[in-house]
Motif scaffolding. Structure first.
Motif, PDB file in Angstrom:
ATOM      1  N   SER A 164     -10.236 -24.223  16.442  1.00  0.00           N
ATOM      2  CA  SER A 164     -11.640 -24.605  16.620  1.00  0.00           C
ATOM      3  C   SER A 164     -12.117 -25.485  15.464  1.00  0.00           C
ATOM      4  O   SER A 164     -12.898 -26.415  15.663  1.00  0.00           O
ATOM      5  N   LEU A 165     -11.612 -25.221  14.253  1.00  0.00           N
ATOM      6  CA  LEU A 165     -11.950 -26.077  13.118  1.00  0.00           C
ATOM      7  C   LEU A 165     -11.381 -27.477  13.291  1.00  0.00           C
ATOM      8  O   LEU A 165     -12.026 -28.464  12.956  1.00  0.00           O
ATOM      9  N   SER A 166     -10.155 -27.574  13.804  1.00  0.00           N
ATOM     10  CA  SER A 166      -9.543 -28.882  14.020  1.00  0.00           C
ATOM     11  C   SER A 166     -10.390 -29.735  14.948  1.00  0.00           C
ATOM     12  O   SER A 166     -10.632 -30.919  14.682  1.00  0.00           O
ATOM     13  N   ALA A 167     -10.872 -29.147  16.036  1.00  0.00           N
ATOM     14  CA  ALA A 167     -11.710 -29.885  16.986  1.00  0.00           C
ATOM     15  C   ALA A 167     -13.031 -30.287  16.348  1.00  0.00           C
ATOM     16  O   ALA A 167     -13.527 -31.399  16.558  1.00  0.00           O
ATOM     17  N   ALA A 168     -13.608 -29.399  15.530  1.00  0.00           N
ATOM     18  CA  ALA A 168     -14.886 -29.702  14.888  1.00  0.00           C
ATOM     19  C   ALA A 168     -14.748 -30.824  13.865  1.00  0.00           C
ATOM     20  O   ALA A 168     -15.604 -31.702  13.771  1.00  0.00           O
ATOM     21  N   VAL A 169     -13.661 -30.817  13.102  1.00  0.00           N
ATOM     22  CA  VAL A 169     -13.440 -31.868  12.109  1.00  0.00           C
ATOM     23  C   VAL A 169     -13.281 -33.217  12.789  1.00  0.00           C
ATOM     24  O   VAL A 169     -13.809 -34.237  12.330  1.00  0.00           O
ATOM     25  N   ASP A 170     -12.563 -33.249  13.896  1.00  0.00           N
ATOM     26  CA  ASP A 170     -12.416 -34.499  14.654  1.00  0.00           C
ATOM     27  C   ASP A 170     -13.782 -35.047  15.067  1.00  0.00           C
ATOM     28  O   ASP A 170     -14.041 -36.251  14.956  1.00  0.00           O
ATOM     29  N   PHE A 205     -15.392 -21.276  15.878  1.00  0.00           N
ATOM     30  CA  PHE A 205     -16.307 -22.228  15.280  1.00  0.00           C
ATOM     31  C   PHE A 205     -16.580 -23.313  16.308  1.00  0.00           C
ATOM     32  O   PHE A 205     -15.644 -23.818  16.936  1.00  0.00           O
ATOM     33  N   SER A 206     -17.831 -23.659  16.531  1.00  0.00           N
ATOM     34  CA  SER A 206     -18.142 -24.695  17.512  1.00  0.00           C
ATOM     35  C   SER A 206     -19.288 -25.559  17.027  1.00  0.00           C
ATOM     36  O   SER A 206     -20.162 -25.117  16.280  1.00  0.00           O
ATOM     37  N   VAL A 207     -19.277 -26.828  17.472  1.00  0.00           N
ATOM     38  CA  VAL A 207     -20.333 -27.783  17.130  1.00  0.00           C
ATOM     39  C   VAL A 207     -21.519 -27.566  18.063  1.00  0.00           C
ATOM     40  O   VAL A 207     -21.368 -27.546  19.275  1.00  0.00           O
ATOM     41  N   VAL A 208     -22.692 -27.369  17.488  1.00  0.00           N
ATOM     42  CA  VAL A 208     -23.916 -27.263  18.280  1.00  0.00           C
ATOM     43  C   VAL A 208     -24.618 -28.615  18.320  1.00  0.00           C
ATOM     44  O   VAL A 208     -24.995 -29.118  19.375  1.00  0.00           O
ATOM     45  N   GLU A 209     -24.790 -29.223  17.142  1.00  0.00           N
ATOM     46  CA  GLU A 209     -25.381 -30.554  17.031  1.00  0.00           C
ATOM     47  C   GLU A 209     -24.675 -31.291  15.905  1.00  0.00           C
ATOM     48  O   GLU A 209     -24.187 -30.667  14.968  1.00  0.00           O
ATOM     49  N   ARG A 210     -24.600 -32.583  16.010  1.00  0.00           N
ATOM     50  CA  ARG A 210     -24.109 -33.356  14.878  1.00  0.00           C
ATOM     51  C   ARG A 210     -25.181 -34.350  14.440  1.00  0.00           C
ATOM     52  O   ARG A 210     -25.850 -34.977  15.262  1.00  0.00           O
TER      53      ARG A 210
END
Length: 222
Positions: A164-170, A205-210
């Motif tokens: 999940s961190l890998s996807a968020a960092v991308d 871990f997930s992205v809510v907003e960037r």
């Protein structure tokens, strides 16, 4: 108040999904476990998310609270707030550090193919057998509900958290952005062949907003 360091910056407290038992084996926590050397930090976080304080006899001066909320909104300053590696050996003296395709350490191997399998299944099997590296995933963040409280840290060897961190960092690298995210405990109950019921808890871990580099430009994550 004393701040703690966990290898990627000075922080005021740590969140954990698991702890090490007296026999040296990892065990799932019943909820997020906050550890801090600041009594006011423990009180603030407990006030936000509820919690049950507990004694910490092994670390005098450290406050521990088992929080009551599984999902917590956080703010991450960008990719520099993340360490997400695969490591073989002890963290303080690893013999292999990579990103899944190329070596990150030792120095004479940096950039060369690491030889890890491409599939996640094969990587996990190699790690279980001791032949391959396992995740060393670490994150620093601020609480969205109390950004002025300071930096907090979370580290885990969970494959779920690593992925999940890998996807968020991308996502952060593509947007060149800070991000509003959510750390969450993911629970899973399985029954073994012998009929024993085992409960697993993993951080995810997930992205809510960037938040774009341009001030005030907030985008919903894809």
């Amino acid at each position: 108040m004393m701040a703690e360091g966990i290898g990627f910056g000075t922080i005021v407290g740590r969140f954990r999904a698991e702890e090490v038992r007296q026999d040296g084996q990892p065990a799932a926590c019943p909820g997020w476990l906050l550890t801090t050397q600041g009594e006011e930090v423990a009180a603030l976080v407990t006030g936000l998310y509820g919690g049950r304080p507990r004694s910490c006899n092994q670390k005098p001066g450290t406050f521990e609270v088992v929080l009551e909320k599984d999902a917590i909104a956080v703010t991450v300053d960008g990719p520099s707030s993340v360490i997400n590696h695969l490591v073989l050996g002890e963290r303080h003296d690893p013999i292999h550090v990579c990103n899944g395709s190329a070596f990150l350490a030792p120095m004479d191997s940096v950039g060369h193919p690491c030889g890890c399998p491409e599939s996640a299944f094969a990587r996990k099997a190699a790690a279980r057998s001791g032949r391959g590296p396992k995740p060393d995933a670490r994150l620093t963040f601020r609480l969205a509900a109390a950004p002025d409280a300071g930096l907090f840290g979370l580290s885990s060897s969970s494959w779920t958290f690593y992925e999940s961190l890998s996807a968020a960092v991308d996502a952060m690298e593509r947007a060149n952005a800070k991000a509003r995210m959510e750390i969450r405990l993911q629970r899973k109950v399985v029954t073994t062949r012998s009929g024993m019921t085992v409960s697993y808890v993993h951080p995810t871990f997930s992205v809510v907003e960037r938040e774009s580099a341009a001030p005030g430009d907030l985008q919903l994550a894809a």
